[in-house]
Design an enzyme around this catalytic site. Structure first.
Site, mmCIF file in Angstrom:
data_model
loop_
_atom_site.group_PDB
_atom_site.id
_atom_site.type_symbol
_atom_site.label_atom_id
_atom_site.label_comp_id
_atom_site.label_asym_id
_atom_site.label_seq_id
_atom_site.Cartn_x
_atom_site.Cartn_y
_atom_site.Cartn_z
ATOM 1 C CG HIS A 348 -2.151 -0.856 1.036
ATOM 2 N ND1 HIS A 348 -2.148 -2.201 1.343
ATOM 3 C CD2 HIS A 348 -3.393 -0.582 0.564
ATOM 4 C CE1 HIS A 348 -3.346 -2.708 1.078
ATOM 5 N NE2 HIS A 348 -4.118 -1.759 0.597
ATOM 6 N N GLY A 349 2.065 1.201 0.432
ATOM 7 C CA GLY A 349 2.877 2.412 0.383
ATOM 8 C C GLY A 349 4.199 2.285 1.100
#
Length: 510
Positions: A348-349
């Site tokens: 996700h990041g």
């Protein structure tokens, strides 16, 4: 191109009408060109990155199918390395560099830290110049120029070569069709992350105009935009205000903001999925379901069978099971669970907040398995019953409504706490927010940029959404007159109550 824009409305109308006016030979060309345009509206030069991965995986798929033995495995490995390498370079280079430099500093090796940083900077800037990003001076700028949707179409491309390697799908010989599989505009930048078995063959089909598909697709698109513009963007006003400077907020404000964010991220992302699935359905394409009423889940494992289904099943099939799943003893099962959720968080990041978010969900899963095994040894059932008999409920009985409510509330609270890490800018903010919430006072009041009417309206929208989803209320489209009235009503309400700020969808950054 944002779904919540006039530009997309015109684009959708032109592409769809043109699609139905063409024969099959023209349709795939139209969709491929339209998809390229759709992506290039965001970042024109990065279309080259997509084409690079498309060419690599297209050739790899054909060679894998023709090869045997170790050569097949090496071809798959090279394909995966190329995909993950591009993803790592653009998305995680800064994250890994800063953590390696911090490690050298911890061992009192500042010169090594500086050398690593300078080397990465030079390489990063030179590569970015190739793609026309001449204004970039440091790898620290990588998130601002991250190719949009890179994580999504990278995973979709990887699923193709893996399935060809496993013999579950034959290599696609038509280059244009394979390119369309990766670039199909409805789900290009934020999913659902498709598998070749589900969607690739559909591009070879000639779908006739079907009024029922059109009505169902348009209704799903309308409600998806309603969830994004009316609910998610409205809730974002308090969330952005509170999480933007948590040190100045009291516990009640941060608790309310966290509660709102729990529904903001759901309405934002499921709203995108609804528009994507609906737009594809209008043309006759069937994309996989991505959300299935997740906040009525009665356990963490059930939540993850309902939330971002295309990603959770991707990690299950391509990481958890290859690692051994639950076939190599209890310890390996728990370790595999934790690895999968940590990887999901990192996907996700490039931030430790996402890693912690994933790790918490992994710990939840492990504790749930341990609890179920303990209850089983004690002779108790661990499967919570359901209040409603419905195909979307993963339960078996209508007994004990109190138990259903308690399990649902506990699951909801646990998930809500993990969203603190997902939304916070950094770990310091996340722990501060949790501390403020834990020590909230009865004298606290909600400090919000929204007035009381907007606050109560937001709560009403959340209640409306939960009632619709718990009882699995569908919007009928069989009657053309009823469809026209409901579609016009949803569209009008979206226009009347929508927050038209042209906010990007949250998951565009992934």
């Amino acid at each position: 191109m944002l779904f919540n824009s006039l530009q997309f409305l015109l684009f959708f109308i032109v592409v769809t009408l043109s699609y139905f006016s063409l024969k099959w030979q023209g349709r795939w060309i139209l969709l491929l060109v339209a998809s390229c345009y759709f992506y290039m509206v965001f970042q024109p030069t990065y279309i080259l990155i997509l084409f690079l991965t498309i060419v690599i995986d297209y050739i790899a798929g054909i060679w894998i199918e023709k090869s045997s033995g170790k050569s097949r495995r090496w071809l798959l490995i090279l394909s995966l390395i190329s995909n993950l390498g591009i993803l790592a370079f653009f998305k995680y280079l800064g994250f890994f560099t800063e953590n390696i430099a911090a490690l050298f500093d911890a061992f009192q090796m500042p010169h090594m830290a500086e050398s690593v940083t300078n080397l990465v900077n030079r390489v990063f800037v030179k590569v970015l110049h190739v793609f026309g990003q001449s204004g970039i001076s440091s790898y620290k700028d990588n998130m601002s120029i991250l190719p949009i949707g890179l994580s999504f179409h990278t995973f979709q491309a990887m699923s193709y070569t893996i399935e060809v390697y496993r013999g579950n799908y034959k290599a696609e010989k038509h280059f244009g069709i394979y390119a369309l599989y990766v670039m199909f505009y409805p789900q290009l930048v934020a999913g659902p992350i498709e598998r070749p078995q589900n969607v690739l063959w559909q591009f070879h089909e000639y779908f006739k105009y079907d009024i029922e598909n059109v009505k169902a697709g348009l209704m799903q698109m309308a409600f998806g935009l309603f969830k994004k513009l009316v609910i998610a963007d409205r809730l974002a006003m308090l969330v952005d205000y509170s999480y933007g400077n948590p040190s100045e907020q009291n516990g009640l404000t941060l608790l309310a903001a966290t509660f709102f964010y729990t529904f903001q991220i759901y309405c934002d992302f499921s709203g995108y999925s609804d528009v994507a699935i609906g737009a594809a359905r209008v043309m006759g394409f069937d994309l996989m379901e991505n959300f299935r009423t997740p906040y009525i889940a009665q356990s963490i494992s059930e939540f993850w069978r309902r939330w971002h289904i295309s990603l959770s099943t991707w990690f299950r099939d391509y990481l958890y099971i290859p690692l051994g799943g639950n076939r190599k003893g209890e310890f390996r099962q728990y370790l595999n669970m934790l690895i999968v959720f940590l990887a999901s968080g990192l996907w996700h990041g490039p931030n430790w907040t996402y890693v912690i978010w994933g790790g918490l969900n992994g710990v939840y899963q492990i504790l749930a398995v341990l609890r179920d095994k303990l209850l089983s040894k004690m002779g108790f059932s661990s499967t919570p019953p359901s209040l409603v008999t419905s195909p979307v409920h993963d339960t078996q009985s209508r007994k004990s409504p109190v138990r259903v409510v308690v399990n649902t509330l506990i699951t909801f609270v646990l998930i809500m706490l993990t969203w603190v890490f997902f939304r916070a800018r950094n770990l310091a903010d996340a722990f501060l927010i949790l501390k403020q919430i834990a020590t909230l006072s009865i004298n606290d009041h909600i400090d919000s940029p929204m007035n009381s009417v907007e606050m109560w309206f937001s709560i009403f929208l959340i209640a409306f959404l939960m009632v619709k989803e718990y009882f699995y209320l569908t919007i009928p489209t069989r009657s053309t007159f009823r469809f026209a009235v409901l579609f016009a009503l949803i569209t009008f309400m979206t226009y009347l109550f929508g927050v038209f700020s042209s906010n990007q969808f949250i998951y565009f950054q992934f």
